[in-house]
Write a protein that holds these residues in place. Structure first.
Motif, PDB file in Angstrom:
ATOM      1  N   ASP A  40      27.700  12.575 103.456  1.00 12.28           N
ATOM      2  CA  ASP A  40      27.361  13.335 104.669  1.00 12.28           C
ATOM      3  C   ASP A  40      26.736  14.693 104.358  1.00 12.28           C
ATOM      4  OD1 ASP A  40      28.464  11.304 106.243  1.00 12.28           O
ATOM      5  OD2 ASP A  40      30.469  12.169 106.074  1.00 12.28           O
ATOM      6  N   HIS A  41      26.483  14.974 103.066  1.00 12.29           N
ATOM      7  CA  HIS A  41      25.977  16.294 102.681  1.00 12.29           C
ATOM      8  C   HIS A  41      24.698  16.144 101.860  1.00 12.29           C
ATOM      9  CE1 HIS A  41      29.627  18.482 103.966  1.00 12.29           C
ATOM     10  NE2 HIS A  41      30.230  17.347 103.660  1.00 12.29           N
ATOM     11  N   PRO A  42      23.523  16.137 102.503  1.00  5.73           N
ATOM     12  CA  PRO A  42      22.252  15.996 101.787  1.00  5.73           C
ATOM     13  C   PRO A  42      22.099  17.051 100.694  1.00  5.73           C
ATOM     14  CG  PRO A  42      21.919  15.834 104.154  1.00  5.73           C
ATOM     15  CD  PRO A  42      23.337  16.305 103.957  1.00  5.73           C
ATOM     16  N   GLY A  43      21.488  16.643  99.589  1.00  5.04           N
ATOM     17  CA  GLY A  43      21.262  17.577  98.494  1.00  5.04           C
ATOM     18  C   GLY A  43      21.598  16.961  97.156  1.00  5.04           C
ATOM     19  N   PRO A  44      21.586  17.752  96.092  1.00  4.42           N
ATOM     20  CA  PRO A  44      21.791  17.234  94.736  1.00  4.42           C
ATOM     21  C   PRO A  44      23.171  16.626  94.509  1.00  4.42           C
ATOM     22  CG  PRO A  44      21.799  19.638  94.747  1.00  4.42           C
ATOM     23  CD  PRO A  44      21.312  19.198  96.093  1.00  4.42           C
TER      24      PRO A  44
END
Length: 211
Positions: free
Chosen positions: A44-48
Motif C-alpha cells: 500500500d506504499h508506492p516507492g522503493p
C-alpha cells in the motif's frame, strides 16, 4: 497484522525495518515467505520499499511454482504464442540442429562490442512499441542478453529496475533483468554454449529486420 489505518501511518523507519527484515531472510524461502506475509502492508506504499517487497514476493513465488516454460522452436509461431500465454518469458529450443560450434571463440566474437557486424547488440533487431513512447527489441535479444550476463557475471544479484531516466516504466531494463534472473544457477560453460547455439540458430527472418 495492521489495520488499514495503521498501514497508512507507517513511517520511513518502519518501511526500512521491514525491508531489512526481508533481506535478512537470505535464501531461506520459508522464512522469506513468512516475512512477505507479515510485511504485506508495504504493497500500500508506492516507492522503493514496495519494490523490494515485490521482489521478495516474486522470489517466493518462483521458488514455490514449478516452471511452466515449454521449449519450442523459434520458427514455430503457433507454439511460441502458446508459450507466451503460459509463461512470463521465452525459451526457444536450440541445439536441435546437431551442429557443433567453437563455443569459446564464437562467444568471444559475438559478445565483442568492437565486432561491429556480429556483436549481438548490433544486429538489426525488430522493435515493438510500448506505452509512453518506449520501445523494446525482439525477445531473442533479451534471451541472449541473459545468457551473456550469466556467462560473464554469474547469478543476477541486482535489483530489478523500475523507472526509466525520462519517466515511465523501464521496460528495457526490466526485461534485461528478468532474462538474466531466469538463468540463475546455470554455470558459465553452459551459458556460453547456450548463447552460441541460440546466436547461430534463432530465426533471423522473425527477429531481425535485415541480416
Amino acid at each position: 497484522f495492521f489495520s488499514q489505518a495503521g498501514r497508512n501511518t507507517m513511517s520511513d523507519s518502519d518501511k526500512q525495518s521491514a525491508v531489512s527484515a526481508l533481506a535478512a531472510c537470505g535464501e531461506d524461502i520459508a522464512q522469506l515467505e513468512a516475512a512477505v506475509s507479515k510485511y504485506a502492508w508495504l504493497e500500500d506504499h508506492p516507492g522503493p520499499h514496495r519494490q523490494k517487497w515485490r521482489l521478495a514476493r516474486g522470489k517466493v513465488q518462483r521458488a514455490k511454482t514449478p516452471s511452466k516454460i515449454v521449449r519450442v522452436g523459434a520458427a514455430n509461431a503457433e507454439a511460441e504464442e502458446a508459450v507466451e500465454e503460459k509463461s512470463d518469458g521465452f525459451q526457444f529450443e536450440h541445439g536441435a540442429s546437431g551442429k557443433t560450434y567453437n563455443v569459446d571463440e564464437d562467444f568471444a566474437k559475438f559478445t565483442d562490442e568492437n565486432n561491429k557486424k556480429e556483436y549481438f547488440y548490433n544486429l538489426k533487431w525488430r522493435m515493438k512499441q510500448m506505452p509512453g513512447g518506449a520501445s523494446m527489441k525482439h525477445e531473442e535479444f533479451y534471451y541472449l542478453y541473459g545468457l551473456e550476463q550469466q556467462a560473464k557475471n554469474g547469478d543476477n544479484n541486482t535489483e530489478r529496475p523500475m523507472w526509466a531516466e525520462r519517466g515511465g516504466l523501464d521496460f528495457e531494463g526490466r526485461e534485461r533483468w528478468a532474462q538474466w534472473e531466469r538463468m540463475k544457477g546455470m554455470d558459465a560453460a553452459t551459458a556460453k554454449k547456450n548463447f552460441v547455439e541460440v546466436y547461430h540458430e534463432f530465426d533471423r527472418k522473425k527477429a531481425l529486420y535485415a541480416f
